[in-house]
Motif scaffolding. Structure first.
Motif, PDB file in Angstrom:
ATOM      1  N   ARG A   1       1.397  46.318  63.671  1.00  0.00           N
ATOM      2  CA  ARG A   1       0.034  45.841  63.410  1.00  0.00           C
ATOM      3  C   ARG A   1      -0.074  44.331  63.630  1.00  0.00           C
ATOM      4  O   ARG A   1      -1.077  43.850  64.151  1.00  0.00           O
TER       5      ARG A   1
ATOM      6  N   THR B   1      -1.093  49.851  68.405  1.00  0.00           N
ATOM      7  CA  THR B   1      -1.760  50.967  67.745  1.00  0.00           C
ATOM      8  C   THR B   1      -0.852  52.172  67.491  1.00  0.00           C
ATOM      9  O   THR B   1      -1.268  53.129  66.851  1.00  0.00           O
ATOM     10  N   SER B   2       0.376  52.104  68.005  1.00  0.00           N
ATOM     11  CA  SER B   2       1.303  53.204  67.757  1.00  0.00           C
ATOM     12  C   SER B   2       2.736  52.691  67.795  1.00  0.00           C
ATOM     13  O   SER B   2       3.002  51.567  68.228  1.00  0.00           O
TER      14      SER B   2
ATOM     15  N   LYS C   1       3.982  57.885  66.941  1.00  0.00           N
ATOM     16  CA  LYS C   1       3.084  57.992  65.792  1.00  0.00           C
ATOM     17  C   LYS C   1       1.963  56.988  65.982  1.00  0.00           C
ATOM     18  O   LYS C   1       2.214  55.804  66.218  1.00  0.00           O
ATOM     19  N   ILE C   2       0.738  57.485  65.888  1.00  0.00           N
ATOM     20  CA  ILE C   2      -0.430  56.606  65.949  1.00  0.00           C
ATOM     21  C   ILE C   2      -0.618  56.009  64.560  1.00  0.00           C
ATOM     22  O   ILE C   2      -0.585  56.717  63.543  1.00  0.00           O
ATOM     23  N   LEU C   3      -0.810  54.698  64.529  1.00  0.00           N
ATOM     24  CA  LEU C   3      -0.970  53.995  63.252  1.00  0.00           C
ATOM     25  C   LEU C   3      -2.413  54.049  62.780  1.00  0.00           C
ATOM     26  O   LEU C   3      -3.338  53.938  63.584  1.00  0.00           O
ATOM     27  N   THR C   4      -2.579  54.211  61.500  1.00  0.00           N
ATOM     28  CA  THR C   4      -3.906  54.121  60.918  1.00  0.00           C
ATOM     29  C   THR C   4      -4.124  52.675  60.495  1.00  0.00           C
ATOM     30  O   THR C   4      -3.176  51.955  60.191  1.00  0.00           O
ATOM     31  N   GLN C   5      -5.338  52.257  60.507  1.00  0.00           N
ATOM     32  CA  GLN C   5      -5.626  50.855  60.153  1.00  0.00           C
ATOM     33  C   GLN C   5      -5.645  50.631  58.696  1.00  0.00           C
ATOM     34  O   GLN C   5      -5.501  50.998  57.773  1.00  0.00           O
TER      35      GLN C   5
END
Length: 172
Positions: free
Chosen positions: A121, A126-127, A168-172
């Motif tokens: 981040r 984003t991943s 893995k896609i990161l959540t904000q």
């Protein structure tokens, strides 16, 4: 356990070498040929330290684990399968290793679930993408338990060996 990570300092090289040596022995004992003896070597690790891509995990000031992270990985340009995301908005995390006497304390999970996402981040990624040998059952289990999706297979440029690829896609 109180854990924090930062870029590895050259003064930590001996400790880092010891952690990787222990990890190599662990992998070999468990039938995983992912890191042959001498990989990564001292020259490679010095380059990673000076290049700012090697990170140390500390608990109360003690070195307990290491990992590397890069903002692009040529090994991931072609995949037999499909990544969850396209382009270079990912952080590639590699060479996760925990000091032998600290295994089983959730340190690798901290790297995968906290340190790597925080780093990603901070770099506007984003991943997270990772790869591992099919015989690395502990890492495969950890990645799945941390919400990673197995996306296919990639071939490593250095020796043309195949690795299972995860994202893995990161959540904000």
């Amino acid at each position: 356990m109180d854990l924090e990570f930062e870029k590895t300092q050259i003064k930590e090289l001996a400790g880092v070498m010891e952690i990787y040596s222990e990890a190599q022995a662990f992998m070999e004992a468990n039938g995983n040929p992912q890191w042959p003896k001498g990989f990564p070597d001292e020259t490679d690790l010095q380059g990673a330290i000076y290049g700012g891509i090697l990170y140390s995990v500390h608990s109360h000031g003690d070195l307990v684990a290491v990992f590397s992270a890069v903002t692009s990985d040529n090994n991931y340009d072609e995949i037999e399968g499909s990544w969850l995301t396209q382009g270079h908005k990912y952080l590639a995390v590699h060479r996760v290793a925990v000091r032998a006497d600290m295994r089983g304390n959730g340190i690798a999970k901290y790297i995968i679930k906290a340190a790597a996402p925080d780093l990603a981040r901070s770099l506007d990624k984003t991943s997270i993408r990772m790869d591992t040998h099919e015989k690395n059952i502990p890492m495969r289990s950890l990645l799945k338990s941390c919400g990673f999706t197995e996306c296919g297979k990639v071939s490593l440029i250095r020796d043309n060996s195949t690795r299972l690829a995860y994202e893995k896609i990161l959540t904000q």
